[in-house]
Design a protein around this motif. Structure first.
Motif, PDB file in Angstrom:
ATOM      1  N   ARG A 265     -32.364  20.624 -48.253  1.00 16.16           N
ATOM      2  CA  ARG A 265     -31.319  21.449 -47.636  1.00 16.16           C
ATOM      3  C   ARG A 265     -31.267  22.848 -48.249  1.00 16.16           C
ATOM      4  O   ARG A 265     -30.990  23.814 -47.558  1.00 16.16           O
ATOM      5  N   MET A 266     -31.534  22.935 -49.540  1.00 16.12           N
ATOM      6  CA  MET A 266     -31.462  24.240 -50.195  1.00 16.12           C
ATOM      7  C   MET A 266     -32.708  25.080 -49.922  1.00 16.12           C
ATOM      8  O   MET A 266     -32.605  26.282 -49.698  1.00 16.12           O
ATOM      9  N   TRP A 267     -33.905  24.463 -49.972  1.00 17.07           N
ATOM     10  CA  TRP A 267     -35.135  25.248 -49.939  1.00 17.07           C
ATOM     11  C   TRP A 267     -36.084  24.881 -48.799  1.00 17.07           C
ATOM     12  O   TRP A 267     -36.986  25.655 -48.486  1.00 17.07           O
ATOM     13  N   GLY A 268     -35.916  23.722 -48.171  1.00 14.66           N
ATOM     14  CA  GLY A 268     -36.878  23.271 -47.172  1.00 14.66           C
ATOM     15  C   GLY A 268     -36.583  23.714 -45.758  1.00 14.66           C
ATOM     16  O   GLY A 268     -37.465  23.767 -44.919  1.00 14.66           O
ATOM     17  N   ILE A 269     -35.334  24.038 -45.480  1.00  9.86           N
ATOM     18  CA  ILE A 269     -34.958  24.453 -44.135  1.00  9.86           C
ATOM     19  C   ILE A 269     -34.810  25.972 -44.145  1.00  9.86           C
ATOM     20  O   ILE A 269     -33.920  26.509 -44.798  1.00  9.86           O
ATOM     21  N   PRO A 270     -35.691  26.672 -43.436  1.00  8.31           N
ATOM     22  CA  PRO A 270     -35.607  28.139 -43.458  1.00  8.31           C
ATOM     23  C   PRO A 270     -34.353  28.633 -42.728  1.00  8.31           C
ATOM     24  O   PRO A 270     -33.870  28.002 -41.778  1.00  8.31           O
ATOM     25  N   ARG A 271     -33.838  29.692 -43.196  1.00 10.82           N
ATOM     26  CA  ARG A 271     -32.680  30.329 -42.563  1.00 10.82           C
ATOM     27  C   ARG A 271     -33.201  31.371 -41.584  1.00 10.82           C
ATOM     28  O   ARG A 271     -33.826  32.358 -41.991  1.00 10.82           O
ATOM     29  N   VAL A 272     -32.967  31.134 -40.327  1.00 11.18           N
ATOM     30  CA  VAL A 272     -33.439  32.060 -39.300  1.00 11.18           C
ATOM     31  C   VAL A 272     -32.381  33.145 -39.135  1.00 11.18           C
ATOM     32  O   VAL A 272     -31.211  32.842 -38.884  1.00 11.18           O
ATOM     33  N   PRO A 273     -32.757  34.395 -39.309  1.00  6.42           N
ATOM     34  CA  PRO A 273     -31.761  35.467 -39.186  1.00  6.42           C
ATOM     35  C   PRO A 273     -31.252  35.569 -37.757  1.00  6.42           C
ATOM     36  O   PRO A 273     -32.012  35.436 -36.794  1.00  6.42           O
TER      37      PRO A 273
ATOM     38  N   GLU B  71     -41.160  30.268 -38.183  1.00  6.78           N
ATOM     39  CA  GLU B  71     -39.904  29.764 -38.746  1.00  6.78           C
ATOM     40  C   GLU B  71     -39.192  28.768 -37.840  1.00  6.78           C
ATOM     41  O   GLU B  71     -38.502  27.884 -38.326  1.00  6.78           O
ATOM     42  N   ILE B  72     -39.351  28.897 -36.546  1.00  8.62           N
ATOM     43  CA  ILE B  72     -38.683  27.987 -35.616  1.00  8.62           C
ATOM     44  C   ILE B  72     -39.243  26.574 -35.771  1.00  8.62           C
ATOM     45  O   ILE B  72     -38.497  25.591 -35.814  1.00  8.62           O
ATOM     46  N   GLU B  73     -40.570  26.469 -35.880  1.00 13.64           N
ATOM     47  CA  GLU B  73     -41.187  25.159 -36.093  1.00 13.64           C
ATOM     48  C   GLU B  73     -40.783  24.576 -37.444  1.00 13.64           C
ATOM     49  O   GLU B  73     -40.496  23.382 -37.559  1.00 13.64           O
ATOM     50  N   LEU B  74     -40.766  25.417 -38.470  1.00 15.61           N
ATOM     51  CA  LEU B  74     -40.360  24.956 -39.802  1.00 15.61           C
ATOM     52  C   LEU B  74     -38.896  24.527 -39.816  1.00 15.61           C
ATOM     53  O   LEU B  74     -38.537  23.557 -40.483  1.00 15.61           O
ATOM     54  N   LEU B  75     -38.065  25.242 -39.075  1.00 10.57           N
ATOM     55  CA  LEU B  75     -36.656  24.885 -38.983  1.00 10.57           C
ATOM     56  C   LEU B  75     -36.489  23.512 -38.344  1.00 10.57           C
ATOM     57  O   LEU B  75     -35.760  22.659 -38.857  1.00 10.57           O
ATOM     58  N   ALA B  76     -37.190  23.271 -37.249  1.00  8.72           N
ATOM     59  CA  ALA B  76     -37.103  21.976 -36.578  1.00  8.72           C
ATOM     60  C   ALA B  76     -37.638  20.853 -37.462  1.00  8.72           C
ATOM     61  O   ALA B  76     -37.038  19.775 -37.552  1.00  8.72           O
ATOM     62  N   ALA B  77     -38.756  21.098 -38.146  1.00  7.15           N
ATOM     63  CA  ALA B  77     -39.334  20.079 -39.025  1.00  7.15           C
ATOM     64  C   ALA B  77     -38.432  19.817 -40.227  1.00  7.15           C
ATOM     65  O   ALA B  77     -38.279  18.672 -40.661  1.00  7.15           O
ATOM     66  N   GLY B  78     -37.822  20.865 -40.769  1.00  9.97           N
ATOM     67  CA  GLY B  78     -36.912  20.702 -41.898  1.00  9.97           C
ATOM     68  C   GLY B  78     -35.679  19.910 -41.525  1.00  9.97           C
ATOM     69  O   GLY B  78     -35.208  19.062 -42.290  1.00  9.97           O
ATOM     70  N   ARG B  79     -35.155  20.171 -40.338  1.00 13.52           N
ATOM     71  CA  ARG B  79     -33.985  19.404 -39.877  1.00 13.52           C
ATOM     72  C   ARG B  79     -34.347  17.946 -39.583  1.00 13.52           C
ATOM     73  O   ARG B  79     -33.561  17.040 -39.847  1.00 13.52           O
ATOM     74  N   ALA B  80     -35.539  17.723 -39.035  1.00 16.73           N
ATOM     75  CA  ALA B  80     -35.981  16.346 -38.778  1.00 16.73           C
ATOM     76  C   ALA B  80     -36.137  15.584 -40.093  1.00 16.73           C
ATOM     77  O   ALA B  80     -35.760  14.414 -40.196  1.00 16.73           O
ATOM     78  N   PHE B  81     -36.674  16.250 -41.101  1.00 16.44           N
ATOM     79  CA  PHE B  81     -36.817  15.637 -42.422  1.00 16.44           C
ATOM     80  C   PHE B  81     -35.443  15.334 -43.016  1.00 16.44           C
ATOM     81  O   PHE B  81     -35.231  14.271 -43.607  1.00 16.44           O
ATOM     82  N   ASP B  82     -34.491  16.234 -42.814  1.00 18.44           N
ATOM     83  CA  ASP B  82     -33.130  16.013 -43.314  1.00 18.44           C
ATOM     84  C   ASP B  82     -32.493  14.798 -42.648  1.00 18.44           C
ATOM     85  O   ASP B  82     -31.871  13.975 -43.315  1.00 18.44           O
ATOM     86  N   ARG B  83     -32.657  14.675 -41.332  1.00 19.71           N
ATOM     87  CA  ARG B  83     -32.098  13.512 -40.616  1.00 19.71           C
ATOM     88  C   ARG B  83     -32.737  12.218 -41.097  1.00 19.71           C
ATOM     89  O   ARG B  83     -32.055  11.213 -41.307  1.00 19.71           O
ATOM     90  N   ALA B  84     -34.056  12.242 -41.281  1.00 19.88           N
ATOM     91  CA  ALA B  84     -34.758  11.043 -41.741  1.00 19.88           C
ATOM     92  C   ALA B  84     -34.326  10.667 -43.158  1.00 19.88           C
ATOM     93  O   ALA B  84     -34.121   9.480 -43.458  1.00 19.88           O
ATOM     94  N   LEU B  85     -34.160  11.667 -44.018  1.00 21.81           N
ATOM     95  CA  LEU B  85     -33.687  11.395 -45.380  1.00 21.81           C
ATOM     96  C   LEU B  85     -32.259  10.851 -45.383  1.00 21.81           C
ATOM     97  O   LEU B  85     -31.935   9.951 -46.154  1.00 21.81           O
TER      98      LEU B  85
END
Length: 125
Positions: free
Chosen positions: A110-118, A43-57
């Motif tokens: 933002r809704m589904w691509g960035i995992p929520r880390v508990p 999840e940590i890698e997915l979180l970083a990749a999701g945030r990078a995708f959000d910044r690029a978008l």
């Protein structure tokens, strides 16, 4: 047409020139995110990749919005009727559709691509 409108128009023209490059960066970030999901990354890698995708978008969206405003013309910065008329032109509707597509893609990420880390709950004493 005001001087401020001319300045904003020229600034938007400059910003919109970087749109193809920013869109390519967003595509690469999306591809990276999809590869990580397929590889069942943590999840940590997915979180970083999701945030990078959000910044690029977000960067691509800002450039697309600048391109949209520049396509509408200088007069549309001060006149809402001119802005509405410019949206109805082929170039204006193309940019409007592109901006809407990028906004939808960003919201979906933002809704589904960035995992929520508990987060751990603090212990009470």
């Amino acid at each position: 047409m005001s001087r401020e409108a001319e300045v904003r128009y020229h600034a938007d023209q400059e910003i919109s020139k970087s749109y193809p490059e920013l869109l390519d960066k967003a595509r690469q970030a999306e591809e990276t995110l999809r590869e990580l999901r397929a590889a069942a990354a943590d999840e940590i890698e997915l979180l970083a990749a999701g945030r990078a995708f959000d910044r690029a978008l977000t960067d691509a969206l800002r450039a697309a919005e600048a391109g949209q405003r520049a396509t509408f013309g200088v007069k549309s910065y001060d006149d809402r009727i001119a802005r509405r008329k410019a949206k109805a032109t082929p170039a204006g509707s193309m940019w409007t559709a592109e901006v809407d597509r990028l906004r939808t893609l960003r919201e979906d990420n933002r809704m589904w691509g960035i995992p929520r880390v508990p987060r751990p709950v603090p212990a009470t004493l």
